[in-house]
Write a protein that holds these residues in place. Structure first.
Motif, PDB file in Angstrom:
ATOM      1  N   GLN A 272       0.832  -1.219   0.000  1.00  0.00           N
ATOM      2  CA  GLN A 272       0.000   0.000   0.000  1.00  0.00           C
ATOM      3  C   GLN A 272       0.861   1.262   0.000  1.00  0.00           C
ATOM      4  O   GLN A 272       0.593   2.220  -0.717  1.00  0.00           O
ATOM      5  CB  GLN A 272      -0.924   0.004   1.220  1.00  0.00           C
ATOM      6  CG  GLN A 272      -2.130  -0.896   1.001  1.00  0.00           C
ATOM      7  CD  GLN A 272      -2.854  -1.213   2.289  1.00  0.00           C
ATOM      8  OE1 GLN A 272      -2.645  -0.568   3.302  1.00  0.00           O
ATOM      9  NE2 GLN A 272      -3.691  -2.228   2.250  1.00  0.00           N
ATOM     10  N   GLU A 273       1.933   1.236   0.789  1.00  0.00           N
ATOM     11  CA  GLU A 273       2.820   2.410   0.820  1.00  0.00           C
ATOM     12  C   GLU A 273       3.490   2.626  -0.528  1.00  0.00           C
ATOM     13  O   GLU A 273       3.710   3.760  -0.947  1.00  0.00           O
ATOM     14  CB  GLU A 273       3.883   2.238   1.907  1.00  0.00           C
ATOM     15  CG  GLU A 273       3.311   2.429   3.304  1.00  0.00           C
ATOM     16  CD  GLU A 273       4.386   2.290   4.374  1.00  0.00           C
ATOM     17  OE1 GLU A 273       5.348   3.057   4.357  1.00  0.00           O
ATOM     18  OE2 GLU A 273       4.236   1.382   5.215  1.00  0.00           O
ATOM     19  N   LEU A 274       3.811   1.533  -1.223  1.00  0.00           N
ATOM     20  CA  LEU A 274       4.428   1.667  -2.554  1.00  0.00           C
ATOM     21  C   LEU A 274       3.440   2.297  -3.535  1.00  0.00           C
ATOM     22  O   LEU A 274       3.814   3.108  -4.391  1.00  0.00           O
ATOM     23  CB  LEU A 274       4.891   0.298  -3.065  1.00  0.00           C
ATOM     24  CG  LEU A 274       6.111  -0.305  -2.341  1.00  0.00           C
ATOM     25  CD1 LEU A 274       6.363  -1.742  -2.795  1.00  0.00           C
ATOM     26  CD2 LEU A 274       7.374   0.539  -2.572  1.00  0.00           C
ATOM     27  N   ASN A 275       2.167   1.956  -3.397  1.00  0.00           N
ATOM     28  CA  ASN A 275       1.149   2.563  -4.260  1.00  0.00           C
ATOM     29  C   ASN A 275       1.047   4.070  -4.018  1.00  0.00           C
ATOM     30  O   ASN A 275       0.883   4.842  -4.955  1.00  0.00           O
ATOM     31  CB  ASN A 275      -0.200   1.894  -4.042  1.00  0.00           C
ATOM     32  CG  ASN A 275      -0.364   0.707  -4.977  1.00  0.00           C
ATOM     33  OD1 ASN A 275      -0.275   0.869  -6.192  1.00  0.00           O
ATOM     34  ND2 ASN A 275      -0.559  -0.479  -4.418  1.00  0.00           N
ATOM     35  N   VAL A 276       1.174   4.473  -2.764  1.00  0.00           N
ATOM     36  CA  VAL A 276       1.152   5.913  -2.442  1.00  0.00           C
ATOM     37  C   VAL A 276       2.373   6.598  -3.066  1.00  0.00           C
ATOM     38  O   VAL A 276       2.276   7.666  -3.673  1.00  0.00           O
ATOM     39  CB  VAL A 276       1.116   6.137  -0.905  1.00  0.00           C
ATOM     40  CG1 VAL A 276       1.233   7.614  -0.565  1.00  0.00           C
ATOM     41  CG2 VAL A 276      -0.151   5.537  -0.311  1.00  0.00           C
ATOM     42  N   LEU A 277       3.524   5.928  -2.959  1.00  0.00           N
ATOM     43  CA  LEU A 277       4.753   6.488  -3.553  1.00  0.00           C
ATOM     44  C   LEU A 277       4.580   6.639  -5.066  1.00  0.00           C
ATOM     45  O   LEU A 277       5.013   7.615  -5.668  1.00  0.00           O
ATOM     46  CB  LEU A 277       5.935   5.564  -3.269  1.00  0.00           C
ATOM     47  CG  LEU A 277       6.553   5.693  -1.873  1.00  0.00           C
ATOM     48  CD1 LEU A 277       7.482   4.518  -1.585  1.00  0.00           C
ATOM     49  CD2 LEU A 277       7.332   7.007  -1.751  1.00  0.00           C
ATOM     50  N   LYS A 278       3.925   5.657  -5.665  1.00  0.00           N
ATOM     51  CA  LYS A 278       3.691   5.691  -7.117  1.00  0.00           C
ATOM     52  C   LYS A 278       2.869   6.927  -7.494  1.00  0.00           C
ATOM     53  O   LYS A 278       3.196   7.651  -8.448  1.00  0.00           O
ATOM     54  CB  LYS A 278       2.965   4.397  -7.538  1.00  0.00           C
ATOM     55  CG  LYS A 278       2.592   4.339  -8.998  1.00  0.00           C
ATOM     56  CD  LYS A 278       1.968   3.015  -9.354  1.00  0.00           C
ATOM     57  CE  LYS A 278       1.357   3.088 -10.746  1.00  0.00           C
ATOM     58  NZ  LYS A 278       0.860   1.818 -11.228  1.00  0.00           N
ATOM     59  N   GLN A 279       1.831   7.183  -6.719  1.00  0.00           N
ATOM     60  CA  GLN A 279       0.974   8.346  -7.004  1.00  0.00           C
ATOM     61  C   GLN A 279       1.710   9.665  -6.798  1.00  0.00           C
ATOM     62  O   GLN A 279       1.615  10.584  -7.597  1.00  0.00           O
ATOM     63  CB  GLN A 279      -0.244   8.333  -6.085  1.00  0.00           C
ATOM     64  CG  GLN A 279      -1.368   7.461  -6.610  1.00  0.00           C
ATOM     65  CD  GLN A 279      -2.322   7.074  -5.497  1.00  0.00           C
ATOM     66  OE1 GLN A 279      -2.459   7.807  -4.514  1.00  0.00           O
ATOM     67  NE2 GLN A 279      -2.963   5.936  -5.648  1.00  0.00           N
ATOM     68  N   ASN A 280       2.490   9.735  -5.712  1.00  0.00           N
ATOM     69  CA  ASN A 280       3.134  11.010  -5.370  1.00  0.00           C
ATOM     70  C   ASN A 280       4.402  11.316  -6.159  1.00  0.00           C
ATOM     71  O   ASN A 280       4.872  12.444  -6.145  1.00  0.00           O
ATOM     72  CB  ASN A 280       3.480  11.041  -3.872  1.00  0.00           C
ATOM     73  CG  ASN A 280       2.211  11.007  -3.035  1.00  0.00           C
ATOM     74  OD1 ASN A 280       1.106  11.238  -3.547  1.00  0.00           O
ATOM     75  ND2 ASN A 280       2.354  10.696  -1.761  1.00  0.00           N
TER      76      ASN A 280
END
Ligand SMILES: Cc1cc2nc3c(=O)[nH]c(=O)nc-3n(C[C@H](O)[C@H](O)[C@H](O)COP(=O)(O)OP(=O)(O)OC[C@H]3O[C@@H](n4cnc5c(N)ncnc54)[C@H](O)[C@@H]3O)c2cc1C
Length: 406
Positions: A272-280
């Protein structure tokens, strides 16, 4: 016949601590140490890289006992009576200044193990403890609640006999003839040999991790992990080698480990944190900044292992790549193929079965007036000064018991 009140077999840490404390409590007793070598305290000399890590600044008995893969339960009671703080006071009262390092290890301020050796030799001389060198004990036998001790040169008789022979297999064999059971010796405190592209060329890199040995019942440890030329080392690995000493020996040092480079986070949370990094960070390359406080070189290796190429941006990463990366970060599986000796400190797991010992006094349950202290017992600890603490605690309680009986 040489007649003594107390004879101690073995001039190591445990033997000396027992002898000096007994002599102090019983100034008129005739006491000797029988040492097979031509020198005493040879392991103390080389211990702690020549600095002698005498104990550890852990002052809660229950917490202290958790550092002993073998002996945890048995040492708890004894630690309530003599432990780390008492050890520090003991040495300081005898003129040895000590210091506590950041990681809790305790050393003489001199940074020289010879200071500890001199303290023991001075005390022994002052208290009249006889040190008999080149006296290799070949046999012991009970005789009317006393003991007959044969060496290669002499025969002795003594009321109280203390066995402090460390991990000497010959003495264990002698003791089995007296019906003691001995747990077979296996190495403890070793590093893991691993050849794997993910850690290749990362020698010297250290980071926090938690490591699990697969196909075992919860064999897991956390702490700093050091990548070496041969594989993995550091406290996390050494702890596993100690707790898993017997299991890993049974596996002939061929097994798999799962490494979590994010200690407290699960694969799912990381995904989930990697998905946030992807968006940001959509227009940036994941290679630009290492994430999760990981060393950059390690982060790059884990990206490569997840099939993420240097010309991809975060936005280009598909679900499978993010999932692979989350796995690599939290559950990367590595194959261990053998072990190497940890140079600073190594010990042997194994020795006299703890069921044969009364831990109120360290006296044998099988025979009266026969005591055991130090590594001769099936007690060993992780690195950090705990192995010597076992020797000091046993030696002190033996001295107390001999005093009470006399
Ligand atoms: C390189 C190294 C570094 C270490 N560093 C540390 C450290 O910094 N801190 C720590 O807590 N632990 C350390 N350890 C572990 C620690 O040294 C041992 O746990 C401790 O020395 C055990 O003490 P002992 O007296 O029981 O045994 P030993 O020190 O092994 O002494 C046993 C003695 O008995 C003698 N002996 C054996 N058989 C006979 C016989 N038949 N007749 C007469 N004499 C006999 C031996 O010659 C020896 O002198 C280190 C170990 C190693 C190998």
């Amino acid at each position: 016949m040489n007649v003594y009140d107390v004879l101690i077999i073995g001039g190591g840490a445990a033997g000396f601590f027992t002898a000096v404390n007994t002599a102090e409590k019983l100034p008129n007793a005739k006491i000797a140490i029988l040492e097979r070598g031509k020198e005493v305290l040879t392991k103390v000399k080389i211990s702690g890289g020549g600095r002698c890590n005498v104990t550890h600044a852990e002052f809660i008995p229950k917490e202290l006992s958790k550092n002993y893969p073998r002996g945890e339960k048995e040492l708890l009671g004894p630690f309530h009576r003599f432990m780390t703080g008492d050890t520090m006071a003991w040495f300081e009262e005898r003129g040895v200044e000590l210091k506590i390092e950041d990681d809790g290890r305790v050393f003489p301020v001199s940074n020289d193990s010879q200071t500890i050796i001199n303290c023991f030799l001075d005390q022994a001389e002052e208290l009249g403890v006889n040190i008999k060198l080149k006296e290799s004990v070949t046999d012991i036998s009970p005789h009317n609640e006393s003991w007959i001790v044969n060496t290669t040169n002499n025969t002795y008789s003594t009321k109280h006999l203390v066995v402090s022979t460390g991990s000497n297999p010959k003495m264990w064999k002698t003791l089995t003839k007296l019906n003691f059971t001995v747990k077979a010796a296996v190495p403890s405190l070793f590093t893991f040999n691993i050849k794997d592209y993910r850690i290749k060329d990362l020698m010297g890199l250290a980071t926090e991790a938690s490591v699990k040995v697969l196909d075992t019942n919860n064999l897991e440890a956390s702490g700093p992990l050091l990548i070496t030329h041969w594989g993995m080392s550091g406290p996390a690995i050494l702890k596993l080698s100690a707790w898993g000493a017997r299991i890993l020996n049974d596996k002939n040092y061929q097994f798999k480990i799962a490494v979590n480079w994010r200690t407290h986070y699960s694969t799912e949370e990381t995904f989930q944190e990697l998905n946030v990094l992807k968006q940001n960070n959509s227009k940036k390359s994941p290679y630009t900044h290492a994430q999760f406080e990981l060393p950059k070189r390690l982060w790059h290796k884990l990206l490569e292992a997840s099939n993420i190429s240097e010309n991809q941006n975060w936005a280009d990463l598909n679900n499978l790549q993010l999932q692979n990366l989350a796995e690599e970060l939290t559950n990367g599986v590595y194959k261990v193929n053998g072990k190497s000796t940890f140079k600073e400190e190594f010990v042997t797991a194994g020795g006299i079965n703890l069921k044969d010992i009364n831990f109120k006094t360290f006296e044998s349950k099988l025979y009266k007036n026969l005591y055991f202290s130090g590594e001769v017992l099936n007690i060993d600890a992780i690195t950090g000064g705990f192995n010597f603490q076992n020797a000091w605690t046993g030696g002190y309680l033996i001295a107390e018991d001999i005093f009470k009986k006399s």
